[in-house]
Design a protein around this motif. Structure first.
Motif, PDB file in Angstrom:
ATOM      1  N   LEU A  74     -16.302  74.148  -7.117  1.00 34.43           N
ATOM      2  CA  LEU A  74     -17.171  74.750  -8.130  1.00 34.43           C
ATOM      3  C   LEU A  74     -18.171  73.724  -8.652  1.00 34.43           C
ATOM      4  N   ILE A  75     -17.713  72.505  -8.871  1.00 32.32           N
ATOM      5  CA  ILE A  75     -18.589  71.434  -9.354  1.00 32.32           C
ATOM      6  C   ILE A  75     -19.639  71.095  -8.300  1.00 32.32           C
ATOM      7  N   GLU A  80     -16.985  67.718 -18.891  1.00 24.20           N
ATOM      8  CA  GLU A  80     -17.720  66.636 -18.238  1.00 24.20           C
ATOM      9  C   GLU A  80     -16.766  65.583 -17.672  1.00 24.20           C
ATOM     10  N   GLY A  81     -15.648  65.365 -18.357  1.00 24.26           N
ATOM     11  CA  GLY A  81     -14.651  64.411 -17.881  1.00 24.26           C
ATOM     12  C   GLY A  81     -14.075  64.777 -16.517  1.00 24.26           C
ATOM     13  N   THR A  82     -14.024  66.071 -16.226  1.00 28.87           N
ATOM     14  CA  THR A  82     -13.537  66.525 -14.926  1.00 28.87           C
ATOM     15  C   THR A  82     -14.432  66.009 -13.810  1.00 28.87           C
ATOM     16  N   THR A 113     -24.709  65.157 -15.834  1.00 30.50           N
ATOM     17  CA  THR A 113     -23.329  65.619 -15.717  1.00 30.50           C
ATOM     18  C   THR A 113     -23.034  66.682 -16.774  1.00 30.50           C
ATOM     19  N   LYS A 114     -23.701  66.640 -17.912  1.00 26.39           N
ATOM     20  CA  LYS A 114     -23.524  67.687 -18.932  1.00 26.39           C
ATOM     21  C   LYS A 114     -23.985  69.040 -18.405  1.00 26.39           C
ATOM     22  N   ARG A 115     -25.133  69.060 -17.732  1.00 28.80           N
ATOM     23  CA  ARG A 115     -25.643  70.310 -17.174  1.00 28.80           C
ATOM     24  C   ARG A 115     -24.724  70.825 -16.060  1.00 28.80           C
ATOM     25  N   VAL A 116     -24.219  69.908 -15.236  1.00 21.80           N
ATOM     26  CA  VAL A 116     -23.294  70.315 -14.166  1.00 21.80           C
ATOM     27  C   VAL A 116     -22.032  70.907 -14.777  1.00 21.80           C
ATOM     28  N   GLY A 168     -16.387  60.092 -10.110  1.00 26.63           N
ATOM     29  CA  GLY A 168     -16.718  58.771 -10.635  1.00 26.63           C
ATOM     30  C   GLY A 168     -17.905  58.793 -11.573  1.00 26.63           C
ATOM     31  N   ASP A 169     -19.044  59.212 -11.088  1.00 27.52           N
ATOM     32  CA  ASP A 169     -20.245  59.271 -11.905  1.00 27.52           C
ATOM     33  C   ASP A 169     -21.260  60.184 -11.233  1.00 27.52           C
ATOM     34  N   LYS A 170     -22.449  60.254 -11.802  1.00 29.23           N
ATOM     35  CA  LYS A 170     -23.491  61.121 -11.259  1.00 29.23           C
ATOM     36  C   LYS A 170     -23.830  60.733  -9.820  1.00 29.23           C
ATOM     37  N   GLY A 171     -23.878  59.456  -9.540  1.00 32.32           N
ATOM     38  CA  GLY A 171     -24.163  58.996  -8.178  1.00 32.32           C
ATOM     39  C   GLY A 171     -23.114  59.457  -7.187  1.00 32.32           C
TER      40      GLY A 171
END
Length: 135
Positions: A12-13, A42-44, A31-34, A50-53
């Motif tokens: 889903l992400i 957002e922690g998920t 990541t907030k928009r995702v 790991g991060d946006k990258g």
């Protein structure tokens, strides 16, 4: 949480990320928009990628449905009609590149992002070379 639901959340992400990039571009991705698009915390995202990258690298590496479709078509047992088989293969390949290039072009222009993308492929033994090996 059972494994299936963890995988479902991950998918889903990835889908939400790909949709946002297609619609608004990599520069507008947060990541907030995702998280809002995927209906998760957002922690998920950070826990899975790991991060946006890492998230963008995951989308480009194995998060597009066109990748799965191309792998399915390329792995099929050949039929008696080579023209039809090659037409299906070329169509699936074109669909894959149409889906991935708009995302890849903006994301991979960044050297750090390109390295993340390369590392993700190396770790999973995936990537463009795998597509050509299938073909």
């Amino acid at each position: 949480m059972v494994k299936g639901s963890v995988e479902a959340r991950r998918e889903l992400i990835l889908t939400a990320t790909a949709n946002l990039i297609r619609r608004d571009g990599v520069a507008a991705l947060t990541t907030k928009r995702v998280a809002a698009e995927a209906g998760c915390a957002e922690g998920t995202i950070f826990r899975h990628f790991g991060d946006k990258g890492g998230l963008i690298a995951a989308v480009l590496s194995f998060g597009l449905p066109e990748i799965d479709h191309l792998e399915q078509v390329a792995s099929r047992k050949p039929s008696d009609d080579l023209v039809i088989d090659l037409t299906h293969l070329c169509t699936a390949t074109l669909d894959f590149y149409r889906a991935s290039y708009p995302i890849a072009a903006s994301a991979l222009a960044d050297a750090t992002m390109f390295q993340r993308y390369r590392d993700a492929h190396n770790a999973r033994k995936t990537g463009p070379r795998q597509i050509w090996e299938l073909i």
